[in-house]
Design a protein around this motif. Structure first.
Motif, short mmCIF file in Angstrom:
data_model
loop_
_atom_site.label_atom_id
_atom_site.label_comp_id
_atom_site.label_asym_id
_atom_site.label_seq_id
_atom_site.Cartn_x
_atom_site.Cartn_y
_atom_site.Cartn_z
N THR A 37 0.82 -1.21 0.00
CA THR A 37 0.00 0.00 0.00
C THR A 37 0.86 1.26 0.00
O THR A 37 0.52 2.25 -0.65
CB THR A 37 -0.95 0.03 1.21
N LEU A 87 1.00 4.21 -2.65
CA LEU A 87 0.88 5.60 -2.21
C LEU A 87 1.96 6.47 -2.86
O LEU A 87 1.68 7.57 -3.35
CB LEU A 87 1.00 5.65 -0.68
N ALA A 96 1.17 6.97 -6.47
CA ALA A 96 0.07 7.92 -6.63
C ALA A 96 0.57 9.35 -6.51
O ALA A 96 0.13 10.24 -7.27
CB ALA A 96 -1.02 7.64 -5.60
N PHE A 97 1.48 9.61 -5.58
CA PHE A 97 2.04 10.95 -5.45
C PHE A 97 2.84 11.34 -6.69
O PHE A 97 2.90 12.51 -7.05
CB PHE A 97 2.94 11.04 -4.21
N GLY A 151 -0.32 10.53 -9.84
CA GLY A 151 -1.69 10.97 -9.66
C GLY A 151 -2.72 9.85 -9.78
O GLY A 151 -3.92 10.14 -9.86
N ARG A 152 -2.28 8.61 -9.75
CA ARG A 152 -3.21 7.48 -9.90
C ARG A 152 -3.75 7.07 -8.52
O ARG A 152 -3.40 6.02 -7.98
CB ARG A 152 -2.51 6.32 -10.59
N TRP A 153 -4.64 7.86 -8.00
CA TRP A 153 -5.17 7.62 -6.66
C TRP A 153 -6.18 6.49 -6.63
O TRP A 153 -6.35 5.83 -5.61
CB TRP A 153 -5.78 8.90 -6.10
N PHE A 205 -4.28 3.42 -6.02
CA PHE A 205 -3.93 3.31 -4.60
C PHE A 205 -5.11 2.81 -3.79
O PHE A 205 -4.97 1.94 -2.92
CB PHE A 205 -3.46 4.66 -4.05
N GLY A 206 -6.30 3.35 -4.08
CA GLY A 206 -7.49 2.90 -3.36
C GLY A 206 -7.76 1.42 -3.55
O GLY A 206 -8.11 0.72 -2.60
#
Length: 249
Positions: free
Chosen positions: A186, A190, A193-194, A197-199, A202-203
């Motif tokens: 995870t 994370l 994603a930072f 931008g692929r949040w 991450f979810g």
């Protein structure tokens, strides 16, 4: 990194196990309960420490220094266990029942508190750093949780060393495939994603970690543990491989 250097984890594991065996034998031979804390500490921490070293020695483009990794393990363990314990207690008090899924959500989120602070407030933004920081945070959480379980088992069994050894052996050996794998994966997502931008990704990774955690807590068989452990380690391996791709983008 030279081949010998990449075997530091094996040296740490060997020395740690030797120290645990010697410590326990002295405790038994002298019947001195003063050795109990060190026996529990070694039994809970040797495998997590060795696995952190194993990950650190892989050929990944790490930037995060050893001091930050140590801080992630220490603070991630303390803040993670305290936060999870408090939230679980409050939820139990309000609802009366705390489903395994709720426990998994709380603990997986609590273990990300320190990694999140590191990625937000420091310059260590390489995706590989997320893997190492996440594994370290999971190691701290796993070690402290195991120490707690071991102490409770020792008290409830009226000082049975067999019971203590069983708890330390099972939880110690499985730590890399549990908390460390889930938080490593995870945290890797994370960091990615930072960077990208692929949040949503991450979810999805977080949800998968929660599902694996809840399944782990619901299964009481060695076969079930082995299956989930295999999936969890493959999960971590896939996210670790993804960090190399994200770095190249």
């Amino acid at each position: 990194m030279p081949p010998v250097a990449r075997l530091g984890w094996l040296g740490a594991l060997t020395i740690g196990i030797a120290l645990f065996v010697v410590d326990e034998r002295v405790m038994v031979d002298t019947a001195n309960p003063n050795f109990v804390p060190s026996v529990i500490l070694l039994g809970a921490a040797v495998v997590p420490v060795a696995f952190v070293l194993f990950v650190a020695e892989r050929r990944l483009p790490y930037d995060v220094p050893a001091g930050v990794v140590f801080t992630a393990a220490l603070l991630g363990g303390v803040i993670g266990t305290v936060t999870a314990g408090l939230l679980e207690y409050d939820t139990l008090r309000r609802l009366g029942v705390l489903p395994m899924l709720a426990v998994a959500v709380i603990e997986e989120a609590a273990k990300l508190v320190v990694p999140l602070a590191i990625v937000v407030f420091t310059r260590y933004r390489r995706p590989a750093d997320g893997v190492l920081v996440g594994v370290a945070s999971g190691a701290g959480f796993a070690a402290l949780e195991t120490m707690g379980y071991a102490f409770v088992a020792l008290v409830r069994s009226h000082g049975s060393l067999i019971t203590l050894d069983n708890v330390l052996l099972l939880r110690g050996l499985l730590a890399p495939a549990g908390h460390m794998a889930w938080t490593g994966a995870t945290a890797a997502a994370l960091w990615i994603a930072f960077r990208t931008g692929r949040w949503l990704r991450f979810g999805l990774v977080f949800v998968l970690a929660v599902v694996l955690h809840a399944a782990w807590d619901s299964i009481g068989t060695l076969t079930g543990y082995a299956l989930i452990a295999t999936v969890s380690l493959l999960f971590l391996g896939a996210l670790t491989h993804r960090t190399a791709t994200a770095t190249a983008q």
